[in-house]
Design an enzyme around this catalytic site. Structure first.
Site, short mmCIF file in Angstrom:
data_model
loop_
_atom_site.label_atom_id
_atom_site.label_comp_id
_atom_site.label_asym_id
_atom_site.label_seq_id
_atom_site.Cartn_x
_atom_site.Cartn_y
_atom_site.Cartn_z
N ARG A 38 27.24 21.66 42.65
CA ARG A 38 28.04 20.75 43.46
C ARG A 38 27.21 20.24 44.62
O ARG A 38 26.38 20.96 45.16
CB ARG A 38 29.26 21.48 44.01
CG ARG A 38 30.15 22.03 42.92
CD ARG A 38 31.31 22.81 43.47
NE ARG A 38 30.87 23.75 44.47
CZ ARG A 38 31.62 24.19 45.45
NH1 ARG A 38 32.86 23.77 45.58
NH2 ARG A 38 31.17 25.06 46.32
N SER A 67 22.69 30.94 44.25
CA SER A 67 23.24 32.29 44.04
C SER A 67 22.52 33.06 42.95
O SER A 67 23.10 33.41 41.91
CB SER A 67 24.74 32.19 43.78
OG SER A 67 25.35 31.60 44.89
N ASP A 76 26.09 32.61 47.80
CA ASP A 76 27.49 32.21 47.99
C ASP A 76 28.26 33.12 48.95
O ASP A 76 29.12 32.65 49.70
CB ASP A 76 28.23 32.08 46.65
CG ASP A 76 28.06 33.30 45.76
OD1 ASP A 76 27.35 34.24 46.16
OD2 ASP A 76 28.63 33.30 44.65
MG MG Z 1 31.38 30.68 43.12
#
Ligand code: MG
Ligand code: ADP
Length: 504
Positions: A108, A176, A229
């Site tokens: 994103r 992440s 994250d």
């Molecule tokens: Mg996530």
């Protein structure tokens, strides 16, 4: 004539007896079968037991392992990675920042406009895009060129006022995967997980790879923060509520981070930060303790996984695995006795029962358990399961989820214990011995398992209250943040001014 009547009567009686014998025989067999299956359930319940005493042991083990992981590199299964994030956003951040969230099947890009007043995220735009499968195993150049192009497209759509100034934009990068952080904005990739396998990337500096791709695409942008994250979630949590001290992710995977005092980070002696603290990324999915209630299903799941002996805590807790534990129990029951009919080949397919489906069965409150029946039939190809059997399946889901939620609660209590927020009187900076007030403590939480699975969430809260006790619980709040992994990184890009470097 009389003889005929007697003969018929005898014949009927014999037939009746035979039928009765068959019925009784069937009942006895069915009872025996049922007993065997209930035996499997009882064994599961016993081995998943999370009594108060056991949870306390897990809490203590978590706190002990945290100490060990902070004492030396490799001192514990908990990596306790330094993040070099020393201050958390507090609401004074101002300006437009970007974030890129890469950590799974989608990535994103976000733009966050900060107004400078507390809790004033003026606006945020998000663009979601799947990572094409072939790029997950291609070269780092291919992957980052693709991401940089997408980011450029997003930036180019900015309003006129923004784009007319050719300024250097700042980006928070949520990446992440396990990273050895060098500074708040840079770090090297330790290893890929979650289906990514780009060989030339391991050991490389991650932000540099992205920045080179951005330059190739003509994008004037700099990575101001490289985080995972959980750190993004902590940042957003703290932005909204200054009492936020830790963050936990409970989604496909699970992880946690928290603000630690630098003098407690023994493995990095002489670490100096302006705040006196630093966020530590625990990588708690890899936590292990002999006190964890483990079953044969967990052992088999681990052995069949691509990373045996790793992520033991995560394999008992997170959304990636819970459905598969339930599948394994149903398979065993089905092999034990044919109460599900002939053993369905679907039951041998790993991960066919995804956790959201398991949750749907668990939370089916219709009198006939129609949703359970539908999922058994449509997904596992077990048609016409009687109500009694459907109830048994719900019970299995309950046992597996309850254990997961209670262990996650013990993990959270372990962090609170380590930082002296569990009411047991641990050391807290700036707090005198005589000051026994319990401080308000907030833990930011994110992840689909926690937010979308009500029973999981309720079991977690119940266990946390049980562990902390009524008095302390009143001061501990779990708060859901939304899009923390993305927005939090943008906030960190805005708030990080520190230039502390790798220790040692
Ligand atoms: Mg996530
Ligand atoms: P990720 O962890 O991949 O970043 P999320 O935080 O959105 O993504 O979590 C998604 C995970 O949460 C799914 O993989 C699934 O295991 C779990 N999940 C999502 N919805 C539900 C649900 N309704 N019930 C149970 N688990 C769910």
């Amino acid at each position: 004539m009389g003889r005929v009547v007697v003969g018929v009567a005898v014949g009927v009686a014999v037939a009746a007896c035979a039928v009765a014998a068959v019925v009784v025989g069937r009942r006895v067999r069915s009872k025996r079968k049922w007993r065997r299956v209930v035996g499997v359930l009882r064994e599961l319940e016993d081995n998943c037991e999370t009594t108060f005493g056991r949870l306390r042991q897990v809490v203590d083990a978590m706190a002990v392992e945290m100490h060990a992981g902070l004492a030396s590199e490799g001192g514990s299964k908990l990596k306790m990675l330094l993040t070099f994030v020393d201050t958390l956003p507090n609401g004074s951040e101002k300006g437009t920042y970007y974030a890129l969230d890469l950590g799974g099947t989608n990535f994103r890009v976000l733009r966050v406009q900060l107004g400078g007043g507390r809790s004033s995220i003026l606006d945020n735009d998000v663009k979601r895009q799947p990572i094409p499968q072939h790029l997950m195993t291609s070269t780092s150049e291919d992957l980052f060129d693709f991401i940089a192009s997408s980011l450029k497209e997003f930036v180019d759509q900015e309003g006129d006022a923004e784009s007319s100034v050719d300024r250097r934009r700042e980006l928070g990068f949520t990446f992440s995967f396990p990273v050895k952080q060098i500074s708040v904005s840079s770090g090297t990739l330790i290893k890929w997980t979650k289906g990514f396998a780009i060989r030339d990337m391991v050991g490389m500096e991650v932000s540099g790879c992205l920045e080179q791709a951005m330059t190739r695409k003509g994008l004037n942008m700099k990575v101001a923060a490289l985080v995972n994250d959980s750190v993004g979630t902590l940042a957003l949590g703290h932005y909204h509520d200054a009492d936020t001290v830790a963050a936990v992710i409970i989604g496909t995977g699970t992880n946690a981070c928290y603000m630690e005092r630098t003098d407690a980070i023994i493995k990095c002696q002489g670490l100096l930060t302006t705040s006196g603290g630093m966020v530590v990324n625990m990588e708690w999915g890899n936590f292990w303790s002999a006190h964890l209630p483990r079953t044969t299903y967990d052992i088999d799941l681990d052995a069949d996984s691509p990373n045996p002996n790793y992520q033991g805590f995560e394999k008992m807790i997170s959304g990636m695995y819970l459905g598969d534990i339930v599948r394994r129990v149903i398979l065993r029951m089905s092999e034990e006795a044919d109460i599900f009919g002939p053993v369905s080949s679907k039951l041998s397919m790993p991960f066919i029962l995804r956790t959201p489906l398991m949750a749907a069965m668990h939370e089916d409150d219709s009198p006939e358990l129609t949703e359970v029946g539908r999922i058994l039939s449509d997904i596992l190809e077990i048609p016409h399961a009687p109500l009694k059997v459907r109830k048994l399946v719900v019970k299995v889901c309950d046992v597996v989820t309850r254990r997961a939620a209670r262990l996650a609660a013990a993990g959270i209590a372990g962090i609170l214990k380590k930082i002296g927020r569990d009411g047991s009187g641990g050391k807290t900076p700036g707090r005198s011995r005589s000051d026994n007030r319990i401080r308000r403590t907030v833990v930011a939480v994110e992840g689909g398992l926690y937010t979308s699975y009500t029973m999981f969430r309720e079991y977690l809260h119940e266990a946390l209250n049980e562990i902390l006790g009524e008095e302390v619980s009143q001061h501990v709040f779990l708060k859901v943040t939304e899009d923390g992994s993305g927005i939090g990184a943008a906030l960190l890009a805005a708030s990080q001014s520190s230039n502390i470097q790798q220790c040692g």
